[in-house]
Scaffold this motif. Structure first.
Motif, PDB file in Angstrom:
ATOM      1  N   HIS A  35       0.831  -1.217   0.000  1.00 42.35           N
ATOM      2  CA  HIS A  35       0.000   0.000   0.000  1.00 42.35           C
ATOM      3  C   HIS A  35       0.860   1.259   0.000  1.00 42.35           C
ATOM      4  CE1 HIS A  35       0.938   0.764   4.261  1.00 42.35           C
ATOM      5  NE2 HIS A  35       0.442   1.949   4.048  1.00 42.35           N
ATOM      6  N   ASN A  36       2.053   1.164   0.625  1.00 48.51           N
ATOM      7  CA  ASN A  36       2.891   2.358   0.728  1.00 48.51           C
ATOM      8  C   ASN A  36       3.740   2.594  -0.523  1.00 48.51           C
ATOM      9  OD1 ASN A  36       3.875  -0.080   1.857  1.00 48.51           O
ATOM     10  ND2 ASN A  36       5.474   0.954   3.001  1.00 48.51           N
ATOM     11  N   LEU A  37       3.752   1.633  -1.435  1.00 51.65           N
ATOM     12  CA  LEU A  37       4.423   1.855  -2.719  1.00 51.65           C
ATOM     13  C   LEU A  37       3.429   2.182  -3.832  1.00 51.65           C
ATOM     14  CD1 LEU A  37       7.171  -0.939  -2.794  1.00 51.65           C
ATOM     15  CD2 LEU A  37       7.404   1.468  -2.159  1.00 51.65           C
ATOM     16  N   TRP A  38       2.259   1.546  -3.789  1.00 52.31           N
ATOM     17  CA  TRP A  38       1.256   1.763  -4.844  1.00 52.31           C
ATOM     18  C   TRP A  38      -0.103   2.142  -4.272  1.00 52.31           C
ATOM     19  CZ3 TRP A  38       4.822  -2.275  -5.184  1.00 52.31           C
ATOM     20  CH2 TRP A  38       5.795  -2.089  -6.174  1.00 52.31           C
ATOM     21  N   ALA A  53      -5.453  -6.917   0.002  1.00 49.34           N
ATOM     22  CA  ALA A  53      -4.901  -5.609   0.353  1.00 49.34           C
ATOM     23  C   ALA A  53      -3.615  -5.852   1.146  1.00 49.34           C
ATOM     24  CB  ALA A  53      -5.898  -4.828   1.200  1.00 49.34           C
ATOM     25  N   ALA A  54      -2.476  -5.496   0.544  1.00 45.66           N
ATOM     26  CA  ALA A  54      -1.165  -5.801   1.143  1.00 45.66           C
ATOM     27  C   ALA A  54      -0.679  -4.588   1.939  1.00 45.66           C
ATOM     28  CB  ALA A  54      -0.167  -6.171   0.048  1.00 45.66           C
ATOM     29  N   MET A  55      -1.052  -4.557   3.207  1.00 43.60           N
ATOM     30  CA  MET A  55      -0.692  -3.403   4.032  1.00 43.60           C
ATOM     31  C   MET A  55       0.753  -3.528   4.516  1.00 43.60           C
ATOM     32  SD  MET A  55      -2.426  -1.903   7.457  1.00 43.60           S
ATOM     33  CE  MET A  55      -1.478  -2.996   8.500  1.00 43.60           C
ATOM     34  N   GLY A  56       1.611  -2.665   3.989  1.00 47.23           N
ATOM     35  CA  GLY A  56       3.043  -2.770   4.228  1.00 47.23           C
ATOM     36  C   GLY A  56       3.447  -2.408   5.654  1.00 47.23           C
ATOM     37  N   LEU A  57       4.314  -3.247   6.240  1.00 46.98           N
ATOM     38  CA  LEU A  57       4.895  -2.980   7.570  1.00 46.98           C
ATOM     39  C   LEU A  57       6.352  -2.575   7.448  1.00 46.98           C
ATOM     40  CD1 LEU A  57       3.368  -3.421  10.349  1.00 46.98           C
ATOM     41  CD2 LEU A  57       2.264  -4.437   8.366  1.00 46.98           C
ATOM     42  N   GLU A  58       6.867  -2.634   6.230  1.00 45.62           N
ATOM     43  CA  GLU A  58       8.251  -2.255   5.983  1.00 45.62           C
ATOM     44  C   GLU A  58       8.286  -1.313   4.782  1.00 45.62           C
ATOM     45  OE1 GLU A  58       8.883  -6.273   5.732  1.00 45.62           O
ATOM     46  OE2 GLU A  58       9.069  -6.511   7.897  1.00 45.62           O
ATOM     47  N   ILE A  59       9.479  -0.816   4.481  1.00 46.19           N
ATOM     48  CA  ILE A  59       9.673   0.211   3.449  1.00 46.19           C
ATOM     49  C   ILE A  59       9.022   1.506   3.961  1.00 46.19           C
ATOM     50  CG2 ILE A  59       9.493   0.812   1.000  1.00 46.19           C
ATOM     51  CD1 ILE A  59       9.105  -2.120   0.347  1.00 46.19           C
ATOM     52  N   GLU A  60       9.499   2.647   3.489  1.00 48.83           N
ATOM     53  CA  GLU A  60       9.097   3.898   4.129  1.00 48.83           C
ATOM     54  C   GLU A  60       7.599   4.190   4.017  1.00 48.83           C
ATOM     55  OE1 GLU A  60      11.307   7.062   2.378  1.00 48.83           O
ATOM     56  OE2 GLU A  60      10.597   6.620   0.364  1.00 48.83           O
ATOM     57  N   ASP A  61       7.106   4.923   5.000  1.00 50.84           N
ATOM     58  CA  ASP A  61       5.701   5.316   5.106  1.00 50.84           C
ATOM     59  C   ASP A  61       4.797   4.111   5.355  1.00 50.84           C
ATOM     60  OD1 ASP A  61       4.068   7.522   5.337  1.00 50.84           O
ATOM     61  OD2 ASP A  61       3.439   7.488   3.242  1.00 50.84           O
TER      62      ASP A  61
END
Ligand code: MG
Length: 370
Positions: free
Chosen positions: A99-102, A125-133
């Protein structure tokens, strides 16, 4: 316990009551909890909804024909994902990227297109826990992204995986997040929880202990929706799961992730052995590329994997609806955020995924209830 269940219900009454499409669902929740309140709200419902007669789950426009309307609440019987009637069910769909990349693809139009044109019966829905934001840094933004996807899936009558997209372990965050999700969506037949996308270098004992903690939080609020559990080395160590599975919890399945151009027959054989040992499997992420998401697109290997999944009635979700210059991204950068993706906007993997989904989700043999 009634009191425990009522708190999240009443906390969400105000938001739900504003929205007529969810009102009958609210009635369904409450009638299971408290007869008196049910009576009062039934009267109120009669006034508000004017007797629309829709089912408690899936009150969207296409309620009568959608995959969720036909299959209802999911359950695991033996190793098989099954519908409310106990018939085997195979879900097939696509995963959004991090989600934080796209974030641009996290909207109702994209979900609707994936259902209508790609024939997805499930989205993730792939809610990111890593990578910024990510969710840990910016939970508000994460919820702003995933909420419209979950609600679009509910409105459009398809299933949705709420994926805690992490490689490392964030137990505290996971427990808080899934308590919130179970409170908001635990009564919707549409919702599947994926509690740890891909543990990387962890022992199974550690992944198991984490999973048991998070499952306990979910089950205190939502007794029945499907929970997907990961395993070490990006959901490949199913032999460790088979030797020491989680006990005394219903409706859990274990995820297996593959990338067809890298992962050869050994992963299918390991998965077959796990199934034979009684482990229910859900392929919540897979691709035709190499394991790093890039490199060669293995069309032949992909088709071998799809045939294998179909022969075992394993549900699968392809990675991902994103527009990066890499093999596993399905769309070109000029594709719109909200669907309406014509053939010329799909990258080779997008075309292959769409074809696989359309041929299996539309054919009589690939029907929702084989
Ligand atoms: Mg439930």
């Amino acid at each position: 316990m009634i009191q425990y269940k009522l708190d999240p219900i009443f906390n969400s009454i105000c938001s739900k009551i504003k929205n007529k499409r969810k009102f009958n669902h609210l009635i369904f929740i409450v009638m299971k909890s408290n007869g008196l309140i049910y009576t009062l709200l039934l009267l109120l419902s009669a006034v508000i909804s004017c007797g629309s007669g829709q089912k408690a789950y899936n009150t969207g426009e296409e309620a009568d024909s959608s995959v969720v309307a036909r299959n209802g609440h999911l359950q695991v019987i033996g190793t098989q994902l099954s519908n409310e009637k106990g018939e085997p069910l195979v879900l097939r769909g696509a995963s959004l990227g991090w989600h934080n990349l796209w974030p641009r693809f996290y909207n109702e139009g994209a979900v609707k297109w994936l259902k209508e044109d790609w024939k997805c019966t499930v989205v993730r829905a792939a809610m990111g826990l890593e990578i910024e934001d990510n969710y840990r840094e910016n939970p508000e933004f994460a919820l702003q992204c995933i909420t419209p996807v979950i609600e679009a899936a509910i409105d459009n009558g398809i299933y949705v995986i709420i994926d805690f997209h992490a490689h490392k372990k964030y137990t505290k965050e996971a427990k808080a997040f899934f308590a919130e999700m179970a409170g908001k969506y635990g009564e919707y037949s549409n919702v599947i929880y994926e509690i740890w996308n891909e543990p990387d270098y962890f022992e199974w004992e550690e992944v198991k202990a984490y999973s048991e903690e998070v499952i306990e939080v979910i089950r205190a609020i939502d007794p029945d929706n499907i929970i997907l559990v990961g395993s070490p080395h990006w959901d490949q160590d199913l032999h460790l799961v088979a030797a020491d599975p989680i006990q005394n919890v219903s409706n859990i399945m274990y995820t297996m992730h593959f990338y067809a151009a890298t992962h050869e027959s050994w992963l299918r054989e390991r998965t077959d052995a796990a199934i034979a040992a009684g482990i229910p499997i859900f392929v919540s992420e897979c691709g035709g590329s190499e394991a790093n998401g890039d490199g060669r697109l293995g069309v032949e290997e992909w088709n071998t994997y799809v045939d294998w999944m179909e022969s075992r009635k394993i549900s699968w979700v392809a990675w991902s609806v994103s527009d990066k210059n890499e093999t596993c991204s399905m769309l070109l950068p000029r594709a719109s955020a909200e669907g309406k993706w014509t053939e010329d906007l799909l990258k080779p993997w997008g075309k292959l995924t769409r074809n696989s989904l359309r041929s299996h989700n539309e054919s009589p043999s690939g029907a929702y209830t084989p």
